[in-house]
Design a protein around this motif. Structure first.
Motif, PDB file in Angstrom:
ATOM      1  N   PRO A  55       3.718  10.566   4.430  1.00 16.64           N
ATOM      2  CA  PRO A  55       3.731  10.697   2.967  1.00 16.64           C
ATOM      3  C   PRO A  55       4.927  11.539   2.531  1.00 16.64           C
ATOM      4  O   PRO A  55       5.229  12.561   3.142  1.00 16.64           O
ATOM      5  CB  PRO A  55       2.407  11.393   2.652  1.00 16.64           C
ATOM      6  CG  PRO A  55       1.952  12.003   3.916  1.00 16.64           C
ATOM      7  CD  PRO A  55       2.611  11.274   5.039  1.00 16.64           C
ATOM      8  N   ILE A  66       7.817   2.602  -1.901  1.00 16.12           N
ATOM      9  CA  ILE A  66       7.682   2.488  -0.446  1.00 16.12           C
ATOM     10  C   ILE A  66       9.076   2.483   0.161  1.00 16.12           C
ATOM     11  O   ILE A  66       9.973   1.805  -0.335  1.00 16.12           O
ATOM     12  CB  ILE A  66       6.953   1.182  -0.057  1.00 16.12           C
ATOM     13  CG1 ILE A  66       5.547   1.169  -0.626  1.00 16.12           C
ATOM     14  CG2 ILE A  66       6.915   1.017   1.454  1.00 16.12           C
ATOM     15  CD1 ILE A  66       4.829  -0.151  -0.457  1.00 16.12           C
ATOM     16  N   GLN A 100       0.316  -4.388   1.228  1.00 13.96           N
ATOM     17  CA  GLN A 100      -0.633  -3.513   1.900  1.00 13.96           C
ATOM     18  C   GLN A 100      -0.120  -2.099   2.119  1.00 13.96           C
ATOM     19  O   GLN A 100      -0.865  -1.244   2.552  1.00 13.96           O
ATOM     20  CB  GLN A 100      -1.034  -4.128   3.246  1.00 13.96           C
ATOM     21  CG  GLN A 100      -1.828  -5.396   3.077  1.00 13.96           C
ATOM     22  CD  GLN A 100      -2.299  -5.944   4.400  1.00 13.96           C
ATOM     23  OE1 GLN A 100      -1.896  -5.489   5.457  1.00 13.96           O
ATOM     24  NE2 GLN A 100      -3.164  -6.929   4.340  1.00 13.96           N
ATOM     25  N   ARG A 102       1.356   1.648   0.961  1.00 13.61           N
ATOM     26  CA  ARG A 102       0.945   2.576  -0.091  1.00 13.61           C
ATOM     27  C   ARG A 102       2.167   3.233  -0.709  1.00 13.61           C
ATOM     28  O   ARG A 102       3.121   3.575  -0.014  1.00 13.61           O
ATOM     29  CB  ARG A 102       0.025   3.642   0.492  1.00 13.61           C
ATOM     30  CG  ARG A 102      -1.279   3.040   0.952  1.00 13.61           C
ATOM     31  CD  ARG A 102      -2.406   3.990   0.770  1.00 13.61           C
ATOM     32  NE  ARG A 102      -3.654   3.317   1.112  1.00 13.61           N
ATOM     33  CZ  ARG A 102      -4.637   3.910   1.735  1.00 13.61           C
ATOM     34  NH1 ARG A 102      -4.523   5.159   2.109  1.00 13.61           N
ATOM     35  NH2 ARG A 102      -5.742   3.251   1.991  1.00 13.61           N
ATOM     36  N   ALA A 103       2.108   3.422  -2.004  1.00 13.30           N
ATOM     37  CA  ALA A 103       3.209   4.056  -2.722  1.00 13.30           C
ATOM     38  C   ALA A 103       3.365   5.497  -2.256  1.00 13.30           C
ATOM     39  O   ALA A 103       2.391   6.174  -1.938  1.00 13.30           O
ATOM     40  CB  ALA A 103       2.942   4.014  -4.227  1.00 13.30           C
ATOM     41  N   MET A 105       4.942   6.447   0.470  1.00 14.21           N
ATOM     42  CA  MET A 105       4.935   6.548   1.931  1.00 14.21           C
ATOM     43  C   MET A 105       6.258   6.067   2.509  1.00 14.21           C
ATOM     44  O   MET A 105       6.919   5.193   1.954  1.00 14.21           O
ATOM     45  CB  MET A 105       3.806   5.700   2.531  1.00 14.21           C
ATOM     46  CG  MET A 105       2.427   6.131   2.151  1.00 14.21           C
ATOM     47  SD  MET A 105       2.037   7.682   2.924  1.00 14.21           S
ATOM     48  CE  MET A 105       0.399   7.934   2.336  1.00 14.21           C
ATOM     49  N   HIS A 136      -4.074   3.990   7.275  1.00 13.05           N
ATOM     50  CA  HIS A 136      -4.632   4.250   5.955  1.00 13.05           C
ATOM     51  C   HIS A 136      -6.102   4.661   6.015  1.00 13.05           C
ATOM     52  O   HIS A 136      -6.683   4.993   4.985  1.00 13.05           O
ATOM     53  CB  HIS A 136      -4.476   3.031   5.059  1.00 13.05           C
ATOM     54  CG  HIS A 136      -3.056   2.694   4.761  1.00 13.05           C
ATOM     55  ND1 HIS A 136      -2.658   1.424   4.449  1.00 13.05           N
ATOM     56  CD2 HIS A 136      -1.926   3.434   4.741  1.00 13.05           C
ATOM     57  CE1 HIS A 136      -1.350   1.412   4.238  1.00 13.05           C
ATOM     58  NE2 HIS A 136      -0.880   2.620   4.421  1.00 13.05           N
TER      59      HIS A 136
END
Length: 140
Positions: A55, A66, A100, A102-103, A105, A136
Motif C-alpha cells: 500500500p 494502481i 481486481q 485495489r486503488a 497499491m 487482499h
C-alpha cells in the motif's frame, strides 16, 4: 481481397459494454526505490511468478490508483527469455489488475525461471487471480 469499408454513419466497429480507458489507468513503476519498498511488503509465490503488493503512503504522490512493476533477473534466462516472460506478465496484469486490483497499491511481478515463459497463459491468469485473493484477504 479488399479490406472492409469503414462505417459511414460515424459508428465504431466494436460494440458491447466497454469501460472507458480513463478508469483503467495503471502506471508502471520505474524507480528502484519503489521496487525496494515493495520487496519488504506482502508477497505470494505462485508456480509462474511471485507477486508483491504494497500500500502506498498518503505522502507518495501519484495520480494513478494502481501502479505495477515487472522484473526478471538473469536467472530467468537470456534477454529473449526475460523479455518474453515480462511481456506475458504485462499482459496478465493488463487483463486483471484494472478490475481486481485495489486503488492505492503497488504491485510488483517477478518472473520465475523456466515457468513464466513456459506455463500456459490460462494458468498464469488463474495464478494471478488466486494471488490477488490471497493478498487482499478474500476468503473462499
Amino acid at each position: 481481397m479488399t479490406p472492409p469499408e469503414a462505417p459511414q454513419d460515424g459508428t465504431y466497429a466494436t460494440t458491447g459494454n466497454t469501460v472507458p480507458a480513463a478508469s483503467l489507468r495503471v502506471d508502471v513503476l520505474t524507480k528502484r526505490a519503489d521496487f525496494q519498498r515493495a520487496s519488504r511488503a506482502k508477497r505470494v509465490a505462485t508456480p509462474g511468478f511471485i507477486l508483491q503488493m504494497r500500500p502506498r503512503r498518503a505522502e507518495e504522490s501519484s495520480n494513478a490508483p494502481i501502479r505495477v512493476g515487472f522484473t526478471c533477473s538473469k536467472k530467468v534466462g537470456n534477454a529473449v527469455a526475460r523479455n518474453r516472460a515480462k511481456r506475458r506478465l504485462r499482459e496478465i496484469a493488463r487483463k486483471t489488475l484494472p478490475y481486481q486490483g485495489r486503488a492505492g497499491m503497488d504491485y510488483v511481478f517477478i518472473g520465475r525461471r523456466e515457468a513464466t515463459a513456459a506455463l500456459p497463459f490460462d494458468h498464469l491468469l488463474a495464478d494471478l487471480k488466486r494471488a490477488l485473493d490471497t493478498l487482499h484477504g478474500v476468503k473462499k
